[in-house]
Structure formats: structure tokens, C-alpha cells
Design an enzyme around this catalytic site. Structure first.
Site, PDB file in Angstrom:
ATOM      1  N   THR A 100       0.828  -1.204   0.000  1.00  0.00           N
ATOM      2  CA  THR A 100       0.000   0.000   0.000  1.00  0.00           C
ATOM      3  C   THR A 100       0.861   1.252   0.000  1.00  0.00           C
ATOM      4  O   THR A 100       1.821   1.347   0.768  1.00  0.00           O
ATOM      5  CB  THR A 100      -0.909  -0.003   1.248  1.00  0.00           C
ATOM      6  OG1 THR A 100      -1.829  -1.088   1.164  1.00  0.00           O
ATOM      7  CG2 THR A 100      -1.686   1.292   1.367  1.00  0.00           C
ATOM      8  N   SER A 101       0.523   2.207  -0.857  1.00  0.00           N
ATOM      9  CA  SER A 101       1.214   3.494  -0.957  1.00  0.00           C
ATOM     10  C   SER A 101       2.700   3.264  -1.257  1.00  0.00           C
ATOM     11  O   SER A 101       3.041   2.775  -2.324  1.00  0.00           O
ATOM     12  CB  SER A 101       0.988   4.326   0.310  1.00  0.00           C
ATOM     13  OG  SER A 101       1.439   5.645   0.129  1.00  0.00           O
ATOM     14  N   SER A 102       3.595   3.541  -0.307  1.00  0.00           N
ATOM     15  CA  SER A 102       5.008   3.235  -0.537  1.00  0.00           C
ATOM     16  C   SER A 102       5.187   1.754  -0.841  1.00  0.00           C
ATOM     17  O   SER A 102       6.000   1.367  -1.685  1.00  0.00           O
ATOM     18  CB  SER A 102       5.825   3.617   0.699  1.00  0.00           C
ATOM     19  OG  SER A 102       7.184   3.268   0.550  1.00  0.00           O
TER      20      SER A 102
END
Length: 256
Positions: A100-102
Site C-alpha cells: 500500500t502506498s510506498s
């Protein structure tokens, strides 16, 4: 290395590498997702590693991490996979990555730098592999903002060249990939989904086929490319940063 091995481990189990967002940790991502309870049911292993630098963000910017066996974060994560395969007799053909995200950014990077290691990936609210190349860092505090702002724009051919440069000697098939992004994401801006799409459709040499609305839930649109087996994208209407993890869809994509 934080690793979850269920009591009832499958013979030659699959392995999922699950990567947390910036500011997170492996144990926190373990609690935030349902992978461990699903592992109890299906007998697969989940690795929940922790980034311990740059505001707990995965390095998706340096030459080291964007190079196969380059000695960066991607290399360290690949070493964890190799250790897990060796220690638990895991199936090397059933290695998967998600985040998720990074962690979504690093999912793309892992599929680009270690395509011979992973069978499939599922990235949430990330950016194309190589989008942050050359940035002084990978966190909101240290990164050049151009990428997260959705202002890095390349053609499918240009993105394909970026991916191929990460592992020049590789001539095999890249992992099957699905990506997710919210239309209201103003942190890692929504145009990054289009760049991920261009990147992987370029690598696979496939084109847009159709939209499937309200899939896997109301307000989500699945965008199908080619025969749908190698790459698909999900656009989540009105969803910000980040798209909630859809573990059941991930496992179906992984074939677990």
C-alpha cells in the site's frame, strides 16, 4: 524480518510479501490487513518486513534499489524471499508481492527488478516503477514532488525501457500485475494510475479491451487489458489515499 507462518502450513506453501506504507511497520500492516487469518485457512506464508529509514518508506528512488541485485531495499526484500523458500520449502513458483502506498510503489519495483522471482503482484495507491528514479528520497518529506503529483508522464515504450533497464539480462515473462487507485487521491495523485497502466501494458504488449463497472464492489471500475490474465487496473470512484486492501481479490489474482 517479521514473518507469519500458520500452524497448518501447506506443503510447499505459497509466500506473500506484504509491504507497508510510509510511516508504517510490518507488524502494523499485519494488523491492518487480513492476510494472516487467510493464511491460517489456506496455509500460505506472509512476510511483513519493515522499512527503517526515510520516514519508514521503501526506497523506490535510488539506483541501488532500481537495479537487480543492486544492494538496495529491493535486494534486501529478495533475500528475505530466498531465505523463506529455503527455510520453509516454499514453492518458488508461487511467490507474490503486494503493498500500500510506498508498499504499492515497491510492489511495482519488485516486479521490475526481480521478475523471475514473483508470479504476480497487487499494488495499492502507488506509482509506476522508476517514477521516483533520481529523487533524493522516497518519502513525502524527502522526495521530489513531481512523481507523487502525477506530473511524470511517459509513453508505454518509454516506461518499458525504464523497466527493462532494471534487469537488462532478463528475457522472460514479467509477473502478472494488478494495480488500484482512488480517483480522489490527492496525496499520490490519481494520474499515477495512468502511468502504471502505460508501464505494464507496454511491458506486456497489450491494449485496453473493456471496463467492468462496479467490480469488485460498487463504485469500482475494473479496466481489462489484453485477455485480462496478465494485467488489470481498478479505479475507485471517490476514494482517496489509500484504496482499502481487497485481500480476497488479491488471493484470487494470485491463484491461492
Amino acid at each position: 524480518m517479521n514473518i507469519y507462518v500458520p500452524t497448518k502450513l501447506a506443503t510447499n506453501p505459497p509466500v506473500i510479501l506484504a509491504l507497508h506504507p510510509c510511516g508504517g511497520t510490518g507488524p502494523a500492516y499485519q494488523k491492518q490487513t487480513k492476510y494472516t487469518s487467510l493464511a491460517d485457512t489456506s496455509g500460505f506464508i506472509v512476510i511483513f518486513p519493515s522499512a527503517n529509514h526515510d520516514n519508514n518508506c521503501w526506497d523506490v528512488a535510488s539506483t541501488k534499489t532500481l537495479t537487480h541485485n543492486g544492494g538496495g531495499d529491493s535486494n534486501g526484500l529478495a533475500n528475505m524471499i530466498n531465505y523463506t523458500i529455503s527455510t520453509y520449502k516454499a514453492d518458488p513458483k508461487k511467490i507474490f508481492v503486494t503493498g500500500t502506498s510506498s508498499g504499492g510503489m515497491m510492489t511495482n519495483v519488485m516486479c521490475a527488478t526481480y521478475p523471475d522471482m514473483f508470479a504476480a503482484g497487487s499494488g495499492y495507491s502507488g506509482v509506476a516503477a522508476g517514477c521516483l528514479a533520481g529523487s533524493p528520497g522516497s518519502s513525502p518529506q524527502t522526495a521530489t514532488p513531481t512523481c507523487a503529483d502525477g506530473k511524470i508522464n511517459k509513453s508505454p515504450a518509454e516506461w518499458t525501457s525504464v523497466v527493462k533497464a532494471m534487469y537488462p539480462g532478463f528475457n522472460g515473462t514479467y509477473p502478472r500485475i494488478q494495480v488500484w487507485h482512488g480517483t480522489s487521491d490527492t496525496f499520490v495523485n490519481y494520474p499515477n494510475l495512468a502511468e502504471e497502466i502505460k508501464e505494464w501494458t507496454g511491458v506486456f504488449g497489450i491494449s485496453y479491451v473493456k471496463n467492468v463497472t462496479n467490480t469488485p464492489q460498487s463504485g469500482y471500475t475494473q479496466m481489462v487489458y489484453g485477455d485480462g490474465n496478465m494485467f488489470t487496473a481498478y479505479s475507485a470512484a471517490g476514494v482517496g489515499h489509500t484504496v482499502p486492501v481487497h485481500e480476497a481479490v488479491d488471493l484470487k489474482w494470485f491463484g491461492i
